[in-house]
Design an enzyme around this catalytic site. Structure first.
Site, mmCIF file in Angstrom:
data_model
loop_
_atom_site.group_PDB
_atom_site.id
_atom_site.type_symbol
_atom_site.label_atom_id
_atom_site.label_comp_id
_atom_site.label_asym_id
_atom_site.label_seq_id
_atom_site.Cartn_x
_atom_site.Cartn_y
_atom_site.Cartn_z
ATOM 1 N N GLY A 142 11.234 -0.635 -31.685
ATOM 2 C CA GLY A 142 10.053 -0.062 -32.817
ATOM 3 C C GLY A 142 10.758 -0.007 -33.812
ATOM 4 C CE1 TYR A 143 10.756 3.925 -38.358
ATOM 5 C CE2 TYR A 143 11.871 2.161 -40.236
ATOM 6 C CZ TYR A 143 10.512 3.975 -39.974
ATOM 7 O OH TYR A 143 10.714 4.593 -40.950
ATOM 8 C CG HIS A 203 11.101 -6.360 -34.952
ATOM 9 N ND1 HIS A 203 11.247 -5.044 -35.817
ATOM 10 C CD2 HIS A 203 11.970 -5.871 -33.991
ATOM 11 C CE1 HIS A 203 12.768 -4.728 -35.753
ATOM 12 N NE2 HIS A 203 12.888 -5.052 -34.733
ATOM 13 C CD GLN A 224 19.833 -1.247 -26.547
ATOM 14 O OE1 GLN A 224 18.933 -1.939 -25.453
ATOM 15 N NE2 GLN A 224 19.755 -1.775 -27.965
ATOM 16 C CB SER A 237 18.715 -3.634 -40.270
ATOM 17 O OG SER A 237 19.003 -2.559 -39.289
ATOM 18 N NE ARG A 256 21.562 1.530 -35.762
ATOM 19 C CZ ARG A 256 21.165 0.694 -34.634
ATOM 20 N NH1 ARG A 256 21.610 -0.417 -34.709
ATOM 21 N NH2 ARG A 256 21.461 1.218 -33.631
#
Lengths: 283, 283
Positions: A31-32, A37, A61, A185, A187
């Site tokens: 997600g996000y 993606h 993970q 990313s 992140r």
């Protein structure tokens, strides 16, 4: 686009899809969603009749001191992005649905999971292979799409699929970057403005390494040092690893030749980022 | 009946079978077929359109000091027996086919593999789950048939299938016994005439335990001791374990109630045999 949240309902969808002999493309995500993606979803839509995107932040993970609890989430936005990119179904299960009480089974790939990210994230890839195995069994896709930003993940999943004779084609897809070069990313959202700027050195140093190899450099030490020196100029960036290895075998190399992966992980401020470049090297 | 020896050819068969919407029953074996195996094949044939039997002595489920190298084989006889019982295809791959050079992936079920046979055969069930996972992925059966002589194996495979969301129904089938009670096993062929006779005490002691439970005995110690005392009369038989546990959870029990497994392993001469009885116990 339909949202499916249980394994039972997902199976029912798959049965219906398969009866009509549709091909099925699958994009597993946490997600996000970002442009990386979306490029996978778009490609899956081009190559298959039906596209299923899974959104599941997989707890197994993440290490104990990692960012599982704060991993960014925005399901409403993800839904819209997935639909616009071409998803037909989003599989959005709970943790209890994917790991019911009393689960005991794991899937493990040895050796190639010990190095790179596996060295600093013990158990990470076991979590990845276990969840991807489950998802493949539920979705039964013809093709599954993974971004090459995590090149090791691609290699590990390809190994699992090959070893367990899973009936799915794993399709590695190029890294998507911001216009200034930063690899996309989920992140990146953690980065402060200053760190966001410093993080650019990761892609820049990889491009520099690629450039000197293309210009004829074959000395692994020199290439590695070029990256290290380049990164060391940015104070907020501390390197976790820089590896120059064969891809997808992830085997150590003495002579730069064939398909080569230059991969790195670094902390930028408090954020751990990875990036890499894969290149075909003539001896 | 057709013999198929490569994964590629097996997949082709499966594709053809599935196009016609046939249901597929699968009986994985290590060959040297006996009436126990044949009962699985017959049942599979009753319940499915097409039956596939695999014959593969799986090296990864044997310990270093076990009988892998001398495991009995008679493919010609197996072929005839399988065909007569109703098999449509026999999958008969080589070790290299199932474990190509460089394989790195294993499937592991924790906890319930540590006890009973798992305690004395470390790695055994990891070998079993890995090969069965591979076979399920190749054959994609609707139903897979396993004998309850290895009740732990049935429980472990059911756990794997559940945890990994594998799309197959695992069907446990009753133990088939010789007319004198000895559980059918490919390893019975190792027994000397004298040991063959002594081995009868295994099933006899289990039947005795069943009888006293049916007559009202609920004290676990008394039941266990009944079995131990019964077996101790036969000099060539040395018990490895006797366990009275819940089935299929394989959890320890304090109070005898519900579905209960009484399982044992013993060496008879130089041959390791297992046997068990499953019974429904009212409190």
């Amino acid at each position: 686009m339909h949202i499916v949240s249980t394994v039972k309902d997902m199976r029912q969808v798959i049965r219906e899809v398969k009866v009509e002999n549709n091909t099925l493309g699958f994009v597993p995500t946490m997600g996000y969603l970002h442009e990386g993606h979306l490029s996978l979803i778009k490609r899956a839509k081009l190559e298959n009749d039906i596209v299923i995107v899974s959104i599941f932040v997989n707890p197994t993970q993440f290490g104990a001191n990692e960012d599982y609890d704060i991993y960014p989430k925005d399901f409403k936005r993800d839904k819209q992005l997935a639909e616009t990119a071409g998803a037909d179904y989003v599989f959005y299960p709970t943790v209890e649905e994917m790991y019911p009480t009393g689960y005991k089974t794991s899937v493990d790939v040895s050796e190639i999971t010990d190095r790179l990210c596996g060295a600093s994230r013990p158990g990470h890839f076991k979590g990845v292979t276990t969840i991807v195995n489950k998802l493949f069994n539920i979705v039964e896709p013809n093709r599954a799409y993974f971004g090459l930003k995590d090149a090791q993940q691609v290699a590990v999943i390809q190994q699992m699929v090959k070893d367990l004779f899973m009936n799915v084609e794993v399709i590695p897809c190029s890294i998507v970057r911001e216009s200034d070069g930063l690899a996309m990313s989920s992140r990146n959202v953690y980065l402060t403005q200053q760190d966001r700027s410093a993080a650019l050195i990761l892609s820049k140093s990889l491009m520099k390494a690629k450039k000197i190899i293309n210009e004829g450099e074959r000395d692994l030490k020199i290439i590695r040092n070029t990256i290290i020196e380049s990164i060391s100029k940015e104070a907020p960036v501390s390197v976790e690893y820089i590896e120059i290895i064969q891809f997808p075998s992830l085997e150590k190399i003495d002579i730069l030749e064939g398909k080569v992966l230059i991969a790195l992980a670094a902390k930028v401020g408090r954020v751990r980022l990875i990036d890499n470049v894969i290149l075909e090297v003539q001896k």
